[in-house]
Design a protein around this motif. Structure first.
Motif, PDB file in Angstrom:
ATOM      1  N   LEU A 197       9.553  11.140   5.998  1.00  0.00           N
ATOM      2  CA  LEU A 197       8.160  10.890   5.613  1.00  0.00           C
ATOM      3  C   LEU A 197       7.289  10.662   6.838  1.00  0.00           C
ATOM      4  O   LEU A 197       7.717  10.052   7.809  1.00  0.00           O
ATOM      5  CB  LEU A 197       8.064   9.640   4.736  1.00  0.00           C
ATOM      6  CG  LEU A 197       8.561   9.713   3.318  1.00  0.00           C
ATOM      7  CD1 LEU A 197       8.501   8.335   2.681  1.00  0.00           C
ATOM      8  CD2 LEU A 197       7.746  10.698   2.507  1.00  0.00           C
ATOM      9  N   ARG A 198       6.064  11.150   6.753  1.00  0.00           N
ATOM     10  CA  ARG A 198       5.038  10.795   7.739  1.00  0.00           C
ATOM     11  C   ARG A 198       3.962  10.046   6.980  1.00  0.00           C
ATOM     12  O   ARG A 198       3.462  10.512   5.970  1.00  0.00           O
ATOM     13  CB  ARG A 198       4.436  12.045   8.384  1.00  0.00           C
ATOM     14  CG  ARG A 198       5.335  12.699   9.387  1.00  0.00           C
ATOM     15  CD  ARG A 198       4.693  13.916  10.050  1.00  0.00           C
ATOM     16  NE  ARG A 198       4.453  14.981   9.073  1.00  0.00           N
ATOM     17  CZ  ARG A 198       3.246  15.411   8.702  1.00  0.00           C
ATOM     18  NH1 ARG A 198       2.158  14.894   9.210  1.00  0.00           N
ATOM     19  NH2 ARG A 198       3.122  16.389   7.812  1.00  0.00           N
ATOM     20  N   LEU A 199       3.619   8.860   7.463  1.00  0.00           N
ATOM     21  CA  LEU A 199       2.589   8.046   6.836  1.00  0.00           C
ATOM     22  C   LEU A 199       1.285   8.209   7.589  1.00  0.00           C
ATOM     23  O   LEU A 199       1.285   8.386   8.809  1.00  0.00           O
ATOM     24  CB  LEU A 199       2.990   6.567   6.848  1.00  0.00           C
ATOM     25  CG  LEU A 199       4.293   6.194   6.140  1.00  0.00           C
ATOM     26  CD1 LEU A 199       4.607   4.732   6.361  1.00  0.00           C
ATOM     27  CD2 LEU A 199       4.205   6.518   4.662  1.00  0.00           C
TER      28      LEU A 199
ATOM     29  N   ALA B  65       0.823  -1.213   0.000  1.00  0.00           N
ATOM     30  CA  ALA B  65       0.000   0.000   0.000  1.00  0.00           C
ATOM     31  C   ALA B  65       0.855   1.260   0.000  1.00  0.00           C
ATOM     32  O   ALA B  65       0.418   2.303  -0.481  1.00  0.00           O
ATOM     33  CB  ALA B  65      -0.933  -0.004   1.208  1.00  0.00           C
ATOM     34  N   ILE B  66       2.057   1.174   0.532  1.00  0.00           N
ATOM     35  CA  ILE B  66       2.938   2.344   0.575  1.00  0.00           C
ATOM     36  C   ILE B  66       3.510   2.626  -0.813  1.00  0.00           C
ATOM     37  O   ILE B  66       3.595   3.776  -1.231  1.00  0.00           O
ATOM     38  CB  ILE B  66       4.063   2.141   1.600  1.00  0.00           C
ATOM     39  CG1 ILE B  66       3.486   2.119   3.009  1.00  0.00           C
ATOM     40  CG2 ILE B  66       5.118   3.228   1.481  1.00  0.00           C
ATOM     41  CD1 ILE B  66       4.472   1.719   4.071  1.00  0.00           C
ATOM     42  N   LEU B  67       3.891   1.577  -1.534  1.00  0.00           N
ATOM     43  CA  LEU B  67       4.440   1.775  -2.870  1.00  0.00           C
ATOM     44  C   LEU B  67       3.353   2.373  -3.766  1.00  0.00           C
ATOM     45  O   LEU B  67       2.262   1.840  -3.874  1.00  0.00           O
ATOM     46  CB  LEU B  67       4.950   0.453  -3.446  1.00  0.00           C
ATOM     47  CG  LEU B  67       6.137  -0.154  -2.698  1.00  0.00           C
ATOM     48  CD1 LEU B  67       6.460  -1.535  -3.247  1.00  0.00           C
ATOM     49  CD2 LEU B  67       7.349   0.749  -2.772  1.00  0.00           C
ATOM     50  N   GLY B  68       3.649   3.494  -4.348  1.00  0.00           N
ATOM     51  CA  GLY B  68       2.683   4.192  -5.182  1.00  0.00           C
ATOM     52  C   GLY B  68       1.813   5.186  -4.430  1.00  0.00           C
ATOM     53  O   GLY B  68       0.997   5.876  -5.032  1.00  0.00           O
ATOM     54  N   ALA B  69       1.977   5.262  -3.106  1.00  0.00           N
ATOM     55  CA  ALA B  69       1.152   6.178  -2.305  1.00  0.00           C
ATOM     56  C   ALA B  69       1.435   7.630  -2.694  1.00  0.00           C
ATOM     57  O   ALA B  69       2.567   7.987  -3.019  1.00  0.00           O
ATOM     58  CB  ALA B  69       1.440   5.980  -0.820  1.00  0.00           C
ATOM     59  N   PRO B  70       0.402   8.480  -2.653  1.00  0.00           N
ATOM     60  CA  PRO B  70       0.623   9.893  -2.948  1.00  0.00           C
ATOM     61  C   PRO B  70       1.480  10.558  -1.878  1.00  0.00           C
ATOM     62  O   PRO B  70       1.378  10.223  -0.695  1.00  0.00           O
ATOM     63  CB  PRO B  70      -0.781  10.486  -2.978  1.00  0.00           C
ATOM     64  CG  PRO B  70      -1.654   9.509  -2.290  1.00  0.00           C
ATOM     65  CD  PRO B  70      -0.985   8.178  -2.355  1.00  0.00           C
ATOM     66  N   VAL B  71       2.322  11.490  -2.301  1.00  0.00           N
ATOM     67  CA  VAL B  71       3.180  12.243  -1.390  1.00  0.00           C
ATOM     68  C   VAL B  71       2.801  13.719  -1.500  1.00  0.00           C
ATOM     69  O   VAL B  71       2.736  14.264  -2.598  1.00  0.00           O
ATOM     70  CB  VAL B  71       4.676  12.071  -1.746  1.00  0.00           C
ATOM     71  CG1 VAL B  71       5.560  12.929  -0.850  1.00  0.00           C
ATOM     72  CG2 VAL B  71       5.086  10.607  -1.653  1.00  0.00           C
TER      73      VAL B  71
ATOM     74  N   ASP C 104      -8.167   1.933   4.041  1.00  0.00           N
ATOM     75  CA  ASP C 104      -8.078   3.234   3.393  1.00  0.00           C
ATOM     76  C   ASP C 104      -6.698   3.434   2.776  1.00  0.00           C
ATOM     77  O   ASP C 104      -5.723   2.802   3.175  1.00  0.00           O
ATOM     78  CB  ASP C 104      -8.364   4.356   4.396  1.00  0.00           C
ATOM     79  CG  ASP C 104      -9.801   4.339   4.872  1.00  0.00           C
ATOM     80  OD1 ASP C 104     -10.691   4.057   4.051  1.00  0.00           O
ATOM     81  OD2 ASP C 104     -10.030   4.602   6.070  1.00  0.00           O
ATOM     82  N   GLU C 105      -6.644   4.354   1.827  1.00  0.00           N
ATOM     83  CA  GLU C 105      -5.403   4.645   1.120  1.00  0.00           C
ATOM     84  C   GLU C 105      -4.338   5.187   2.086  1.00  0.00           C
ATOM     85  O   GLU C 105      -4.619   6.023   2.935  1.00  0.00           O
ATOM     86  CB  GLU C 105      -5.668   5.682   0.033  1.00  0.00           C
ATOM     87  CG  GLU C 105      -4.441   6.061  -0.753  1.00  0.00           C
ATOM     88  CD  GLU C 105      -4.749   7.104  -1.815  1.00  0.00           C
ATOM     89  OE1 GLU C 105      -4.332   6.879  -2.956  1.00  0.00           O
ATOM     90  OE2 GLU C 105      -5.381   8.122  -1.500  1.00  0.00           O
ATOM     91  N   THR C 106      -3.119   4.684   1.934  1.00  0.00           N
ATOM     92  CA  THR C 106      -1.989   5.207   2.692  1.00  0.00           C
ATOM     93  C   THR C 106      -1.494   6.458   1.973  1.00  0.00           C
ATOM     94  O   THR C 106      -1.401   6.489   0.754  1.00  0.00           O
ATOM     95  CB  THR C 106      -0.856   4.176   2.782  1.00  0.00           C
ATOM     96  OG1 THR C 106      -1.351   3.012   3.463  1.00  0.00           O
ATOM     97  CG2 THR C 106       0.349   4.716   3.528  1.00  0.00           C
ATOM     98  N   ARG C 107      -1.183   7.482   2.747  1.00  0.00           N
ATOM     99  CA  ARG C 107      -0.661   8.734   2.200  1.00  0.00           C
ATOM    100  C   ARG C 107       0.643   9.068   2.916  1.00  0.00           C
ATOM    101  O   ARG C 107       0.838   8.673   4.056  1.00  0.00           O
ATOM    102  CB  ARG C 107      -1.658   9.871   2.386  1.00  0.00           C
ATOM    103  CG  ARG C 107      -2.955   9.643   1.625  1.00  0.00           C
ATOM    104  CD  ARG C 107      -3.937  10.784   1.858  1.00  0.00           C
ATOM    105  NE  ARG C 107      -5.092  10.633   1.023  1.00  0.00           N
ATOM    106  CZ  ARG C 107      -5.197  11.097  -0.213  1.00  0.00           C
ATOM    107  NH1 ARG C 107      -4.203  11.751  -0.749  1.00  0.00           N
ATOM    108  NH2 ARG C 107      -6.290  10.905  -0.922  1.00  0.00           N
ATOM    109  N   ALA C 108       1.509   9.786   2.213  1.00  0.00           N
ATOM    110  CA  ALA C 108       2.789  10.197   2.797  1.00  0.00           C
ATOM    111  C   ALA C 108       2.911  11.711   2.712  1.00  0.00           C
ATOM    112  O   ALA C 108       2.418  12.334   1.765  1.00  0.00           O
ATOM    113  CB  ALA C 108       3.940   9.530   2.051  1.00  0.00           C
ATOM    114  N   PHE C 109       3.554  12.284   3.716  1.00  0.00           N
ATOM    115  CA  PHE C 109       3.731  13.732   3.794  1.00  0.00           C
ATOM    116  C   PHE C 109       5.180  14.043   4.137  1.00  0.00           C
ATOM    117  O   PHE C 109       5.821  13.306   4.879  1.00  0.00           O
ATOM    118  CB  PHE C 109       2.841  14.322   4.905  1.00  0.00           C
ATOM    119  CG  PHE C 109       1.383  14.019   4.720  1.00  0.00           C
ATOM    120  CD1 PHE C 109       0.575  14.885   4.002  1.00  0.00           C
ATOM    121  CD2 PHE C 109       0.825  12.872   5.250  1.00  0.00           C
ATOM    122  CE1 PHE C 109      -0.770  14.607   3.820  1.00  0.00           C
ATOM    123  CE2 PHE C 109      -0.514  12.584   5.072  1.00  0.00           C
ATOM    124  CZ  PHE C 109      -1.317  13.457   4.354  1.00  0.00           C
TER     125      PHE C 109
END
Length: 193
Positions: free
Chosen positions: A155-157, A102-108, A164-169
C-alpha cells in the motif's frame, strides 16, 4: 492483532495499576511503523492538560490477557521525559504521520480502478508494525463482494494535509487484487497471510 483491538484498549503505567486512560488513536509512518500512541487524558501525567489528547512514544508493550487477546497497553512514561508533552491536535500532525483511525475505512485505488475498495482492517505485530491490510473490494455489477489480505508494504498512503482524507493505492490492477487470498480471521503467522 487487529488495529480495532488496539483502539479503546486500556492504558496502564504498570501491570497492576488501574487504567489511566484508553488508546484513542495510533500514529504510524507510511512504512507501517507505529510511532505514537494517542491517549485521551493527560491529567494523570500532571501536565495540566485536563483530559486533552496527548501523543506519547509507542513502546509496543501490549499485554495479552488469558485468552491471548490484548488486555491493556503499558506505556513507559520515562520514555517521554526530556520531551515537551503538549496537547495533541490532528491539524498540527506531522505530514509523515498517519492516523490509524483515518486509515481504517480509507478508499483504496488500484492501477486501473479508482475507489476499488476500502481498508477494513490493519494487522499489527507485537513489535508495533502493521504487517497486513484487509481490503473490502467494492461490489461491482455481476460480482460478489470480497475481502482480501495484502501485505501492508504493497500500500501507498497519501493525504494532502493533516485534516484531509487519507487514501491508499496499490500498483497492480483490480483483477490481480481480486485473485489474492481471501481475508478470514487473524493472520496465522508472520509469513502467511
Amino acid at each position: 492483532m487487529s488495529a480495532s483491538d488496539l483502539l479503546n484498549l486500556p492504558v496502564r503505567i504498570y501491570g497492576g495499576a488501574p487504567p489511566v486512560s484508553v488508546v484513542d488513536d495510533l500514529l504510524l509512518k507510511a512504512d507501517g511503523r507505529v510511532v505514537r500512541v494517542i491517549i485521551d487524558n493527560g491529567q494523570f501525567l500532571r501536565m495540566g492538560l485536563d483530559g486533552k489528547r496527548v501523543a506519547l512514544p509507542y513502546e509496543g508493550a501490549i499485554v495479552p490477557g488469558a485468552d491471548g487477546e490484548p488486555a491493556f497497553l503499558r506505556i513507559n512514561i520515562a520514555a517521554s521525559y526530556g520531551e515537551v508533552i503538549r496537547e495533541f491536535r490532528y491539524e498540527l500532525m506531522s505530514p509523515t504521520d498517519y492516523s490509524m483511525k483515518a486509515i481504517l475505512g480509507a478508499p483504496v485505488s488500484t492501477s486501473d480502478m479508482p475507489g476499488a475498495g476500502s481498508l477494513h482492517t490493519l494487522w499489527v505485530s507485537e513489535a508495533g508494525t502493521v504487517e497486513y491490510a484487509d481490503v473490502d473490494l467494492s461490489v461491482l455489477p455481476g460480482q460478489l463482494s470480497k475481502r482480501v489480505r495484502i501485505p501492508f508494504t504493497d500500500l501507498r498512503l497519501s493525504r494532502l494535509g493533516p485534516m484531509d482524507e487519507t487514501r491508499a493505492f496499490v500498483d497492480y490492477p483490480l483483477l490481480d487484487l481480486r485473485t489474492m487470498s481471501e481475508a478470514v480471521g487473524a493472520p496465522t503467522s508472520p509469513d502467511t497471510p
